[in-house]
Design an enzyme around this catalytic site. Structure first.
Site, short mmCIF file in Angstrom:
data_model
loop_
_atom_site.label_atom_id
_atom_site.label_comp_id
_atom_site.label_asym_id
_atom_site.label_seq_id
_atom_site.Cartn_x
_atom_site.Cartn_y
_atom_site.Cartn_z
CG PHE A 145 -1.77 1.23 1.34
CD1 PHE A 145 -2.90 1.34 0.54
CD2 PHE A 145 -1.47 2.26 2.21
CE1 PHE A 145 -3.71 2.47 0.60
CE2 PHE A 145 -2.28 3.39 2.29
CZ PHE A 145 -3.40 3.49 1.49
CG ASP A 229 5.60 3.62 1.71
OD1 ASP A 229 5.71 4.10 2.85
OD2 ASP A 229 4.54 3.62 1.06
CE LYS A 258 0.26 5.35 8.15
NZ LYS A 258 -1.06 5.36 8.73
C1 LIG Z 1 3.05 2.25 3.82
C2 LIG Z 1 2.15 3.43 3.60
N1 LIG Z 1 2.37 4.21 2.54
C3 LIG Z 1 1.60 5.29 2.31
C4 LIG Z 1 0.54 5.61 3.12
C5 LIG Z 1 -0.30 6.81 2.82
O1 LIG Z 1 -0.11 7.78 3.80
P1 LIG Z 1 -1.19 8.92 4.02
O2 LIG Z 1 -2.44 8.26 4.50
O3 LIG Z 1 -0.58 9.83 5.06
O4 LIG Z 1 -1.38 9.62 2.73
C6 LIG Z 1 0.28 4.79 4.23
C7 LIG Z 1 -0.88 5.07 5.10
O5 LIG Z 1 -1.43 4.20 5.74
C8 LIG Z 1 1.10 3.68 4.48
O6 LIG Z 1 0.89 2.87 5.52
#
Ligand SMILES: Cc1ncc(COP(=O)(O)O)c(C=O)c1O
Length: 410
Positions: A145, A229, A258
Site C-alpha cells: 500500500f 516506503d 505518520k
Molecule cells: C506504507 C504506507 N504508505 C503510504 C501511506 C499513505 O499515507 P497517508 O495516508 O498519510 O497519505 C500509508 C498510510 O497508511 C502507508 O501505511
C-alpha cells in the site's frame, strides 16, 4: 449521554461526511498518553495510535509545547523562504537515515504526498538515465500500500482499490515479493522499484529475509532506484529508525510520514547520493510542504524519540508484547508478525472484525487489518503498565469472541 445523543452524532456523520469510509466507531474527544476518551466519557487504551501516528502518545508535553511555541513564532511563510525548523528537520532526517552529506529532503504533508514526490523522482531518474528514451517501467509489490492519490494508487498492489479509479497513471507493474520475481522482472528499462518493508495495511507482512539486500544488489545492477516506503515503519517504530536499517542497506530514497509528526500532518522524501540531484527548480512543490509549524513539531517529536531512547523501547516492548500475546494461550491466536511495535496478530479464524469490536466494547482500540489479522501499533512510549492493560483487555476480548463463536456453533 443518551443513546439518542449517540445516534445524533452518527446521523451527522452519515449525512455530512462523504461516504468514502464506513460508519465511524466512536466520537473521540480527548487523548492523554496511551488513552483516549469518547463523548460519553468512556476511556480506551489506544493500541493503534492513529495507525502508527501518535509516536509519543496523545498530548505529550513535548508535542504540545512545540505546537504552541511554533504557532506563536512563525507558521507557513511559503516556499520562497527557508525557516530554521525546516533546515533543522532536514538535517535530522538525513542523519537518522544515514544519507551522509549528499542526501536531501523534500517535505510534503502526508504519506501520499511523500510517495507522489518519490514517483516523480522515479520518472526523473527514468528520463535522466534512459539514454534518449526514458525508462518506462516502475516495479511495485503485490499487496503493498502506498496511498490513495492517483499516483500512489497506481503504485498500490491491490487491484480492488485501483479498479474504481481506472485508468491509472501508466508504467507500474506489480510483482510478487520474492527475489526470483524481482530478478525475472528487472531489466534496464526499469526506473525504480518501490517496496514497503513490512506491508502494514496488508496485515503486517514483512518482506522475506534478505529480500532488501537482494533488491539493493539487483536494482543497482540495472541502474534502477530502490525506493523504500517507510511511512508506517519509519520513526523508530520497528526498533530501528527505519526498517531498511535492519537489513544494513543503503536505498536511493525513503519516504516517511505518520510517526515523524507524532500527530501533526507532515511527510517527507529523503534521497541518497545521486538521487539527490534529480529534482531541479520548478519540478515539484506544495504550499504547505515544509512549513515552519509542521517541521518544528516533527523535529521536536523526533528529538524526544532520540532523547528518551524510544527506538530501543520499541524494540524491547515489541518483544515483550509478542511474548505476552503468546502467553495468553488463546486458540484464536495463531502467531504474531512484524518488528518492534508494528505487530500483526494472526488469528486462527476470520474473526478480526468481531475481535476488534469486542475489544472496543472492553475499552481497547486495535485494528482488523484483514479478516484474520489484528494490527497493533501503539505509541513508542508504552511500558509495563500499558502492556499489562493491553493483555488484560485483549484476553477478555478473545474470550468474548470465543464464547460468541461457541454459542453460534452450538
Ligand atoms: C506504507 C504506507 N504508505 C503510504 C501511506 C499513505 O499515507 P497517508 O495516508 O498519510 O497519505 C500509508 C498510510 O497508511 C502507508 O501505511
Amino acid at each position: 449521554m443518551t443513546d439518542s445523543d449517540k445516534a445524533a452524532w452518527q446521523e451527522d456523520a452519515r449525512r455530512d461526511l462523504l461516504r468514502n469510509a464506513g460508519d465511524r466507531l466512536a466520537l473521540i474527544v480527548r487523548g492523554e498518553g496511551a488513552h483516549v476518551w469518547d463523548d460519553e466519557g468512556r476511556r480506551y487504551l489506544d493500541f493503534l495510535a492513529g495507525v502508527a501516528v501518535n509516536s509519543l502518545g496523545h498530548a505529550h508535553p513535548v508535542f504540545v509545547e512545540a505546537v504552541s511555541r511554533q504557532a506563536a513564532t512563525l507558521t507557513p511563510i511559503s516556499n520562497y523562504f527557508a525557516t530554521p525548523p525546516q533546515l533543522a528537520l532536514a538535517a535530522r532526517l538525513k542523519r537518522l537515515a544515514g544519507t551522509g552529506p549528499s542526501g536531501r529532503v523534500y517535505f510534503g504533508n502526508s504519506g501520499a504526498e511523500a510517495n507522489e514526490a518519490a514517483f516523480k523522482l522515479a520518472r526523473l531518474h527514468g528520463q535522466a538515465t534512459g539514454g534518449g528514451s526514458p525508462r518506462p517501467r516502475i516495479l511495485a509489490l503485490r499487496e503493498a500500500f502506498h496511498g490513495r492519490t492517483m499516483g500512489t494508487l497506481a503504485l498500490t498492489g491491490k487491484s480492488s482499490m485501483r479498479e474504481p479509479f481506472l485508468p491509472m497513471v501508466p508504467g507500474v507493474e506489480f510483482i510478487d515479493s520474492s527475489v526470483e520475481a524481482l530478478e525475472a522482472a528487472l531489466d534496464d528499462r526499469v526506473a525504480a522499484l518501490f517496496v514497503e518493508p513490512i506491508k502494514g495495511e496488508a496485515g503486517v507482512v514483512p518482506l522475506p529475509d534478505r529480500y532488501l539486500t537482494a533488491a539493493r544488489e539487483l536494482t543497482a545492477r540495472h541502474g534502477a532506484l530502490l525506493i523504500i516506503d517507510e511511512i508506517q515503519t519509519g520513526a523508530g517504530r520497528t526498533g530501528e529508525w527505519f526498517a531498511f536499517q535492519h537489513a544494513g542497506i543503503t536505498p536511493d530514497a525513503v519516504t516517511v510520514a505518520k510517526g515523524i509528526g507524532g500527530g501533526f500532518p507532515i511527510g517527507a522524501l529523503i534521497t541518497f547520493g545521486a538521487a539527490s540531484e534529480l529534482f531541479y527548480p520548478g519540478t515539484h512543490g506544495s504550499t504547505f510542504g515544509g512549513n515552519a509549524l509542521g517541521t518544528a513539531v516533527a523535529d521536536a517529536v523526533l528529538g524526544e524519540i532520540e532523547n528518551a531512547g524510544l527506538v530501543a523501547n520499541a524494540a524491547r516492548r515489541g518483544i515483550q508484547a509478542r511474548d505476552a500475546i503468546a502467553g495468553i494461550g488463546s486458540p484464536l491466536v495463531a502467531g504474531t508478525r512484524g518488528a518492534g511495535l508494528l505487530i500483526g496478530i494472526a488469528l486462527s479464524a476470520p474473526v478480526a472484525k468481531e475481535l476488534a469490536a469486542a475489544a472496543q466494547e472492553r475499552g481497547l482500540i486495535i485494528n482488523p487489518a484483514n479478516e484474520s489479522t489484528i494490527r497493533i501499533a501503539p505509541a513508542l512510549t508504552v511500558g509495563d503498565a500499558e502492556i499489562a492493560e493491553f493483555i488484560d483487555l485483549f484476553t477478555a476480548a478473545l474470550q468474548d469472541v470465543a464464547a460468541a463463536t461457541m454459542k453460534e456453533t452450538a
